[in-house]
Design a protein around this motif. Sequence first.
Motif, short mmCIF file in Angstrom:
data_model
loop_
_atom_site.label_atom_id
_atom_site.label_comp_id
_atom_site.label_asym_id
_atom_site.label_seq_id
_atom_site.Cartn_x
_atom_site.Cartn_y
_atom_site.Cartn_z
N LEU A 1 -46.82 -44.99 58.89
CA LEU A 1 -47.25 -43.91 58.01
C LEU A 1 -46.85 -44.10 56.54
O LEU A 1 -47.68 -43.97 55.64
CB LEU A 1 -46.71 -42.56 58.52
CG LEU A 1 -47.27 -41.36 57.76
CD1 LEU A 1 -48.70 -41.09 58.16
CD2 LEU A 1 -46.42 -40.12 57.99
N GLY A 2 -45.59 -44.43 56.32
CA GLY A 2 -45.12 -44.58 54.95
C GLY A 2 -45.83 -45.70 54.21
O GLY A 2 -46.18 -45.58 53.04
N LEU B 1 -43.20 -39.25 51.00
CA LEU B 1 -44.43 -38.44 50.98
C LEU B 1 -44.26 -37.28 50.00
O LEU B 1 -43.17 -36.72 49.89
CB LEU B 1 -44.75 -37.92 52.38
CG LEU B 1 -45.07 -38.95 53.47
CD1 LEU B 1 -45.35 -38.25 54.79
CD2 LEU B 1 -46.26 -39.81 53.09
N LYS C 1 -49.49 -44.38 53.50
CA LYS C 1 -49.69 -43.24 52.60
C LYS C 1 -48.89 -43.34 51.32
O LYS C 1 -49.24 -42.72 50.32
CB LYS C 1 -49.33 -41.94 53.33
CG LYS C 1 -50.12 -41.68 54.57
CD LYS C 1 -51.59 -41.46 54.25
CE LYS C 1 -52.40 -41.34 55.53
NZ LYS C 1 -53.83 -41.11 55.24
N VAL C 2 -47.78 -44.06 51.34
CA VAL C 2 -46.95 -44.15 50.13
C VAL C 2 -47.16 -45.49 49.44
O VAL C 2 -47.44 -45.56 48.25
CB VAL C 2 -45.47 -43.93 50.46
CG1 VAL C 2 -44.62 -44.03 49.21
CG2 VAL C 2 -45.26 -42.58 51.13
N LYS D 1 -49.54 -47.60 50.23
CA LYS D 1 -50.98 -47.90 50.22
C LYS D 1 -51.27 -49.33 50.69
O LYS D 1 -52.19 -49.98 50.21
CB LYS D 1 -51.59 -47.69 48.82
CG LYS D 1 -51.17 -46.40 48.14
CD LYS D 1 -51.96 -45.20 48.64
CE LYS D 1 -51.57 -43.96 47.87
NZ LYS D 1 -51.94 -42.72 48.50
N ILE E 1 -39.32 -40.58 53.37
CA ILE E 1 -40.04 -41.84 53.24
C ILE E 1 -40.95 -41.84 52.01
O ILE E 1 -41.69 -42.79 51.79
CB ILE E 1 -40.85 -42.24 54.50
CG1 ILE E 1 -41.89 -41.17 54.86
CG2 ILE E 1 -39.94 -42.55 55.67
CD1 ILE E 1 -42.85 -41.66 55.94
N GLN F 1 -48.71 -34.11 50.88
CA GLN F 1 -48.85 -35.05 52.00
C GLN F 1 -48.01 -34.61 53.19
O GLN F 1 -48.45 -34.67 54.34
CB GLN F 1 -48.41 -36.46 51.58
CG GLN F 1 -49.42 -37.20 50.72
CD GLN F 1 -48.89 -38.56 50.31
OE1 GLN F 1 -47.72 -38.71 49.93
NE2 GLN F 1 -49.73 -39.57 50.36
#
Lengths: 258, 221
Positions: free
Chosen positions: A116-117, B130, A120-121, A123, B128, B134
């Motif tokens: 996930l990280g 977000l 979403k973070v 990319k 993390i 998000q």
Amino acid sequence: MTEVAVAKEDVAASDDLVVLKSVNKHFGALHVLQEIDLTIGRGEVVVVIGPSGSGKSTLCRTINRLETIDSGSITIDGKPLPQEGKALARLRADVGMVFQSFNLFAHKTVLENVMLGQLKVRKTDKKKAEEQARALLDRVGVGSQADKYPAQLSGGQQQRVAIARALAMDPKVMLFDEPTSALDPEMINEVLEVMQQLAREGMTMVVVTHEMGFARSAANRVVFMADGRIIEQAAPEQFFSNPRSDRAKDFLSKILHH
Amino acid sequence: MFDFLEGYDVLGAFWTTVQLTVFSGVGSLVWGILLAGMRVSPVPLMRGFGTAYVNIVRNIPLTIIILFTSLGLADIFGVTMGAEDFKIQGFRLAVLGLIAYTAAFVCEAIRSGINTVPLGQAEAARAIGLSFSQTLRLIVLPQALRSVIGPLANVLIALTKNTTVAAAIGVAEAATLMKTMIENEAQTVAIGAVFALGFVVLTLPTGLLLGWLGKRLAVKR
Ligand SMILES: Nc1ncnc2c1ncn2[C@@H]1O[C@H](COP(=O)(O)OP(=O)(O)OP(=O)(O)O)[C@@H](O)[C@H]1O
Ligand SMILES: [Mg+2]
């Protein structure tokens, strides 16, 4: 101070990664962090110990600003902690955190948790994120559990996934807040081994723990806290065999004899 | 036996009821989620707006809200909702009123769901890197929604029944037709029973389906 400690300070001076200066924090009337000065060098492993309520968790959480501070300064890799917004989120991505209660995302599979990280973070593209996530899961020994949900794993496995999730961000420093305290005794070692491995590989780590074995074998330095203050810090051998303060002596006599 | 139904478009009226329910349902889910987001937002202005909205809107009778869309919005402020036709305008205004009202209940259901998500989930998400939105979208809301499917089903069932209030501004849904029929026909009890049955047919499967879905999707901890 012993020679070991002096040598370490020399290294730290040239390569400080996390620096706290006169940090103060209150919870209402309670002064939880009092004039905290702490410097953590690149590659250093610092174990924080102290009685319950002494402010260890709070200290850990201020380093990635899950808790705000009232005064003083915290810098990471030379940059002061941003107040909020995008810059803070970016900084948090560089600081890995492992919680006592694992906190894996309950509605996502193990693999999704780790990816996930990156997605979403950072990319990262999906294929690369998955490759990296699987490699990390193999590294912490839970590769075969990738498609399960957190609730289907044992505590020890969940905590290792949580470590993989933090590592996936390629952090500069890892914070551990009592990572083995919620585990059944037989699972503690599997988590400590992963942490020991990380320490050997040169990860900078701040570890709140009561595992004295880990402190002795993996830490460069032990920081002893009581009542919101850092009472003393020293190399593990020196601290355990010859604590200077009465508070530390008292504390050690309690935890070593039960 | 059912000859009193002849000459009336009962199915058509219920179809309007279904349409009112579906449009208002989707709209109030979206608006309700946004309101819930505001209510847990770190920005005080948004939190204040969310709280004020919910506390005002859910304490006003729906009839007054629906009448306001028609008498206030349409007649005084000339809001026509892009409709030439008077009937279509009434339908759209009713949907608007139903959304405004139902969203307050959706918001509260979701907020209670957010409260069931352990704080550690959001902390891990922030840790993390977000952002707030998000964290809300990817971590908190998906878990919150799964835990409130049951309460949301109740809101949807209430909404289905509440669509009858649209009769107040002349939307030709089931309750409007029922009134007409009761005025013209002798079998009033039978007419009432038919319409009551119609609503049960609409709401019962909704409740059962969502109840089953809620169990299936429940987040295991
Ligand atoms: N969010 C909070 N609001 C108010 N008081 C708090 C909060 N978090 C912690 N405290 C208080 O601050 C003090 C320090 O808490 P902290 O969790 O940092 O201690 P700790 O050293 O980690 O203890 P433990 O070993 O029990 O985990 C405690 O007295 C605690 O009750
Ligand atoms: Mg603690």
